[in-house]
Design an enzyme around this catalytic site. Sequence first.
Site, short mmCIF file in Angstrom:
data_model
loop_
_atom_site.label_atom_id
_atom_site.label_comp_id
_atom_site.label_asym_id
_atom_site.label_seq_id
_atom_site.Cartn_x
_atom_site.Cartn_y
_atom_site.Cartn_z
N ASN A 61 0.82 -1.22 0.00
CA ASN A 61 0.00 0.00 0.00
C ASN A 61 0.85 1.27 0.00
O ASN A 61 1.92 1.31 0.60
CB ASN A 61 -0.99 0.00 1.17
N GLU B 61 0.38 5.22 0.74
CA GLU B 61 -0.54 6.22 1.29
C GLU B 61 -0.20 7.62 0.82
O GLU B 61 0.82 7.85 0.15
CB GLU B 61 -0.55 6.11 2.82
N CYS C 298 -4.31 0.85 -2.16
CA CYS C 298 -4.12 -0.42 -1.46
C CYS C 298 -3.10 -1.30 -2.18
O CYS C 298 -2.91 -1.19 -3.41
CB CYS C 298 -5.44 -1.19 -1.40
N GLU D 185 -3.32 -4.34 -3.05
CA GLU D 185 -3.90 -5.18 -4.11
C GLU D 185 -3.94 -4.43 -5.43
O GLU D 185 -3.60 -4.99 -6.49
CB GLU D 185 -5.33 -5.60 -3.73
N CYS E 80 -10.34 -4.83 0.73
CA CYS E 80 -11.41 -3.85 0.94
C CYS E 80 -12.38 -3.87 -0.24
O CYS E 80 -12.14 -4.52 -1.26
CB CYS E 80 -10.81 -2.45 1.13
N CYS F 177 -11.02 -2.76 -3.65
CA CYS F 177 -10.13 -3.77 -4.23
C CYS F 177 -10.92 -4.97 -4.75
O CYS F 177 -10.56 -5.56 -5.77
CB CYS F 177 -9.08 -4.21 -3.21
#
Length: 160
Positions: A62, A64, A73, A75, A112, A115
């Site tokens: 990830n 940020e 993210c 993924e 999430c 994703c």
Amino acid sequence: MVKKELNVSYQVWATATELPKEDLELLEEARKATVKAYAPYSHFRVGAAALLANGKIISGANQENASFPAGTCAERVVLAAASAMYNSTSILTLAISYESDQRKSDSPVAPCGICRQALLEFSTQFNQPIRLLLAGMEGMVYEIGDAATLLPFSFKATDL
Ligand code: THU
């Protein structure tokens, strides 16, 4: 009125060491990839590793941003990398793990909602289900045969 039901089935492995060798190696790549995270805000470092249909493994974490919604993210970092590096190669299996400053990494976490939507689009594009391996740095492993099953009633291309 007809009552209907949807079920999500998954396999639980008591420990990662029970996994077939190829799966354990992929999970280890996901665990290692947590160090690639840039997570100064959440201190939650997610690593993901994809086994591609061409046999390559790519991993990411990830990323940020001070503008929180601009973060990405792990993924989706891996999905983007797969398409950037090996355009038109599908993903067979995606392993996901994490490290956290707040808690022990001893149980699986799942992708999430965004994703899940992105994984669904990717697998639809290549007509290839994406198998998931979810685990912390230790503890049990969840194996989900098709990431699409985590997103029932999804909005998809055929709805447009
Ligand atoms: N995160 C992921 O990388 N993957 C997920 O599926 C869930 C959340 C990241 C986003 C953010 O950087 C941090 O974990 C905390 O939400």
